[in-house]
Design an enzyme around this catalytic site. Structure first.
Site, PDB file in Angstrom:
ATOM      1  CG  HIS A  78     110.501 -22.203  67.859  1.00  0.00           C
ATOM      2  ND1 HIS A  78     110.088 -22.757  66.670  1.00  0.00           N
ATOM      3  CD2 HIS A  78     109.726 -21.092  68.030  1.00  0.00           C
ATOM      4  CE1 HIS A  78     109.113 -22.026  66.140  1.00  0.00           C
ATOM      5  NE2 HIS A  78     108.870 -21.021  66.952  1.00  0.00           N
TER       6      HIS A  78
ATOM      7  CG  HIS B  48     103.836 -19.495  60.630  1.00  0.00           C
ATOM      8  ND1 HIS B  48     102.710 -19.353  61.408  1.00  0.00           N
ATOM      9  CD2 HIS B  48     104.863 -19.714  61.494  1.00  0.00           C
ATOM     10  CE1 HIS B  48     103.039 -19.480  62.686  1.00  0.00           C
ATOM     11  NE2 HIS B  48     104.346 -19.698  62.767  1.00  0.00           N
TER      12      HIS B  48
ATOM     13  CG  HIS C 111     107.526 -18.929  69.906  1.00  0.00           C
ATOM     14  ND1 HIS C 111     107.992 -18.236  68.812  1.00  0.00           N
ATOM     15  CD2 HIS C 111     108.065 -18.310  70.984  1.00  0.00           C
ATOM     16  CE1 HIS C 111     108.774 -17.246  69.214  1.00  0.00           C
ATOM     17  NE2 HIS C 111     108.831 -17.273  70.532  1.00  0.00           N
TER      18      HIS C 111
ATOM     19  CG  HIS D 299     111.686 -17.032  65.609  1.00  0.00           C
ATOM     20  ND1 HIS D 299     110.980 -15.914  65.238  1.00  0.00           N
ATOM     21  CD2 HIS D 299     110.769 -17.919  66.097  1.00  0.00           C
ATOM     22  CE1 HIS D 299     109.695 -16.112  65.480  1.00  0.00           C
ATOM     23  NE2 HIS D 299     109.546 -17.314  66.010  1.00  0.00           N
TER      24      HIS D 299
ATOM     25  CG  ASP E  96     108.109 -19.808  63.379  1.00  0.00           C
ATOM     26  OD1 ASP E  96     107.607 -20.558  62.513  1.00  0.00           O
ATOM     27  OD2 ASP E  96     107.456 -19.327  64.328  1.00  0.00           O
TER      28      ASP E  96
ATOM     29  CG  ASP F 124     102.934 -20.346  66.940  1.00  0.00           C
ATOM     30  OD1 ASP F 124     103.912 -20.329  67.710  1.00  0.00           O
ATOM     31  OD2 ASP F 124     102.949 -19.798  65.813  1.00  0.00           O
ATOM     32  CG  HIS F 125     106.084 -23.573  66.429  1.00  0.00           C
ATOM     33  ND1 HIS F 125     106.572 -23.923  65.190  1.00  0.00           N
ATOM     34  CD2 HIS F 125     105.718 -22.268  66.319  1.00  0.00           C
ATOM     35  CE1 HIS F 125     106.508 -22.881  64.372  1.00  0.00           C
ATOM     36  NE2 HIS F 125     106.001 -21.868  65.039  1.00  0.00           N
TER      37      HIS F 125
END
Length: 301
Positions: A99, A214, A101, A157, A176, A103-104
């Protein structure tokens, strides 16, 4: 925004995870400290290297032994990935994004510039995936050397979230959507959408390794035992999780079978879960899931 860990520290935190039998992998996980560099032998299907990043992210480097091809799943930053590639002498060919985001995907463009690789990501969210080259969606297969990944659309998400499942290697990368003892927040979806996505994991074999993104397991366990206090398997699992974390050891990957038994977000049919969230017997599963998700969002334990 989380601060990235220095590359040198990240190198010390790299763990190689191999995919043998379930008991063997459990021993491998429990034997290594999350800050100790170790080299694991490659099995016949897939080698997976855990690269801690930011404050609680896991980047996954995967290598298909027959072809030698290497991909990285959800690289939040480039530096720790490059450190491990240099250590192992690997050449990076693909980025796999679940996805959009940051942090990905934060390392996408830097890694693409450095390695001339291809970025594989969700068709439904292509406009938000930096550097995307190959767009995939529900029911597609993506060939990775001798392996094929099946792609599931798993929105909730985010609206375009996807999951990569490697059946031959018994490995799933849910980003996530699914966590050890948890699931992602519904930032761009609703409970019905998210439950539909989580339901796609239920037919998969229990000995599938779940490589979520995570290290949330200990906090998830606190909520799980709160909502499902009489689950003995959950109590035993929480004890092991607390032991792992007290030594700084990772709790990921988990096994899909233990998620089926102990993850409250996968068990809205269970009478104990329904009773805990005051759901009636005739409420649909997605509504019960929504009650569990709301309870977690408000949990302060």
């Amino acid at each position: 925004m989380h601060l990235g860990m220095p590359a040198a520290a990240a190198a010390l935190a790299v763990i190689s995870v191999i995919l043998p039998t379930l008991p063997s992998l459990r021993r491998t996980m429990s034997a290594h400290h999350s800050r100790g560099a170790t080299t694991a032998s490659t099995n016949s299907k897939l080698e997976v290297v855990r690269v801690p990043a930011l404050s609680d992210n896991y980047i996954w480097l995967v290598r298909e032994p027959a072809s030698g091809l290497v991909a990285v799943v959800d690289p939040s930053e480039a530096a720790p990935v490059n450190t491990v590639l240099q250590q192992k002498g690997w050449s990076l060919k693909y980025i796999i994004n679940t996805h959009h985001h940051f942090d990905h995907t934060g390392g996408n463009l830097e890694l693409k510039k450095q390695h001339g690789l291809q970025v594989v990501g969700p068709r439904a969210d292509a406009d938000r995936i930096p550097g995307i080259d190959v767009q995939v969606g529900d029911g597609d297969t993506w060939k990775f050397g001798e392996l094929e990944a099946t792609v599931f659309d798993t929105p909730g998400h985010t609206r375009g979230h996807i999951t990569f499942y490697f059946p031959q290697a018994k490995a799933v990368f849910p980003g996530d959507t699914l966590f050890a003892l948890g699931c992602g927040k519904t930032f761009e979806g609703d409970p019905q959408t998210m439950w539909s996505s989580l339901s796609k994991f239920l037919p998969l074999p229990g000995d599938t390794a779940v490589y979520c993104a995570h290290e949330y397991t200990q906090s998830n366990a606190k909520f799980a035992v709160h909502i499902d206090p009489n689950n003995q398997a959950l109590q035993q699992r929480k004890k092991k999780i607390d032991e792992f974390r007290s030594r700084g050891e990772p709790t990921v990957p988990s096994w899909l079978g233990e998620e089926f038994d102990t993850n409250p977000f996968l068990r809205p049919k269970d009478s104990a879960i329904r009773s805990s969230v005051q759901a009636t017997d005739n409420e649909p599963d997605w509504e019960v899931f929504g009650r569990v998700r709301a309870a977690k969002d408000n949990f302060r334990g």
